[in-house]
Design an enzyme around this catalytic site. Structure first.
Site, PDB file in Angstrom:
ATOM      1  N   GLY A   2      43.578  31.333  38.317  1.00  0.00           N
ATOM      2  CA  GLY A   2      43.574  32.020  37.035  1.00  0.00           C
ATOM      3  C   GLY A   2      44.219  33.389  37.127  1.00  0.00           C
ATOM      4  N   CYS A   3      44.447  34.012  35.973  1.00  0.00           N
ATOM      5  CA  CYS A   3      45.149  35.301  35.929  1.00  0.00           C
ATOM      6  C   CYS A   3      44.295  36.433  36.509  1.00  0.00           C
ATOM      7  CB  CYS A   3      45.601  35.607  34.506  1.00  0.00           C
ATOM      8  SG  CYS A   3      44.305  35.502  33.239  1.00  0.00           S
ATOM      9  N   TYR A   4      43.070  36.572  36.029  1.00  0.00           N
ATOM     10  CA  TYR A   4      42.187  37.586  36.593  1.00  0.00           C
ATOM     11  C   TYR A   4      41.972  37.360  38.102  1.00  0.00           C
ATOM     12  CZ  TYR A   4      40.614  39.400  31.989  1.00  0.00           C
ATOM     13  OH  TYR A   4      40.525  39.979  30.743  1.00  0.00           O
TER      14      TYR A   4
END
Length: 345
Positions: free
Chosen positions: A149-151
């Protein structure tokens, strides 16, 4: 040439995948699926792709995904797990940009994502595709990649050298992270309307965010034991970008040169840029690129370390990282097709 299919090509990560794959010298985009837009020219929906993609969206039932070498799932959570087993049994390799295969603990995944997992037997096999952390050999031989994921990408890359070196108290890590609104996807929701998100700044998910177990899983694997992490995400009024401000307390070897530690750890990584001492990375410096820029600070030379980590949430946080994984899987240069210079302004 790698024959590629994209499931769910109408979202922001889908169009980013198309932007990279349409210019990739070793890729043939064979099919792009969408139930809602079946029959529409891709370039009609995304005019930025005129002259680069001449395909139409196809209903998934007619897509012939089994004729592909690799299928990307740029879909909401819960879709890839419904189709992965049949495709893999047909010899197709998969990169899932959603969260279906990221968390190894099925019970934990079901708690955070609110649904029953459709193929838990594939979760153990799935390789978590963060190339700077995991063995490239694992990615190269994988049948199924769980794209991070991005985070989690920005946070893990920021903390990694500190945890690998055993220098910090791993029970008191803090991640204060901001994201642009494109991280919520292309679907229409009130909180991402212009009048709601513009000229505004807010935290959300403080009691718990579904990326928390993913980040903790990755950092705990590096540490060899469970880490303690406080993770607070924020929504900021910009389209793209992740800015992670990370805090850790030194517990040993307090005289170590942290700048040197980070520069040496990422010296061989094409997509991680450690800035010179004293710098502050900006989200606009990575916009549209697969780069993670990191800066290391130790304010007033105290025991608290502050790491600043920025990425484009749609690129290194999604589509660009997926193409990076594809390159590794198929024995291509890791940087092929994803060396675009960030957009400025």
């Amino acid at each position: 040439m790698i024959n590629v299919g994209i499931v769910g090509g109408t979202g922001y990560t889908g169009v980013e995948l198309l932007r990279f794959l349409a210019q990739h010298p070793k890729v043939n985009i064979k099919t792009i699926t969408s139930r809602s837009e079946a029959g529409m020219e891709v370039a009609e929906l995304f005019t930025s792709l005129r002259g680069y993609v001449d395909l139409k969206f196809i209903d998934p039932a007619e897509s012939k995904l089994t004729e592909c070498d690799l299928v990307f799932f740029a879909t909401p959570n819960g879709i890839a797990m419904q189709q992965a087993e049949a495709l893999i049994n047909s010899g197709v390799r998969i990169i899932d940009l959603a969260a279906d295969f990221r968390i190894k603990d099925i019970t934990e995944w079901e708690k955070w994502y609110g649904m029953q997992h459709a193929c838990p037997e594939l979760v153990a096999e799935a390789v978590y595709g963060l190339p700077e952390i995991i063995s490239r050999d694992q990615i190269k031989t994988a049948r199924l990649i769980a794209n991070p994921g991005c985070y989690p990408t920005a946070v893990q890359l920021g903390f990694l050298p500190l945890i690998e070196s055993g220098l910090v108290d791993i029970k008191q890590l803090i991640a204060d992270v901001k994201s642009g609104v494109s991280g919520a996807g292309r679907k229409a929701e009130v909180h991402t309307l212009h009048a709601e998100a513009s000229d505004n700044f807010k935290a959300y998910g403080v009691p718990g965010h579904r990326h928390l177990p993913e980040i903790k899983q990755g950092l705990s694997k590096v540490a060899g034991e469970q880490v303690g992490l406080t993770f607070v995400p924020h929504l900021v009024p910009m389209i793209r970008g992740i800015h992670a401000t990370l805090y850790a307390r030194l517990s040993s070897n307090k005289q170590i040169n942290l700048q040197d530690l980070y520069e040496k750890r990422y010296a061989g990584e094409a997509f991680v840029d450690v800035l010179p001492a004293g710098r502050h990375p900006e989200t606009r410096s990575v916009r549209g690129s697969n780069i993670c820029r990191i800066a290391v600070h130790r304010p007033q030379n105290c025991d608290t370390v502050v790491i600043l980590s920025v990425t484009d949430n749609l690129v290194k946080g999604a589509a660009g990282q997926a193409v990076q994984n594809m390159n590794i899987m198929f024995g291509l240069p890791e940087t092929l097709g994803i060396t675009q210079i960030p957009l400025l302004p």
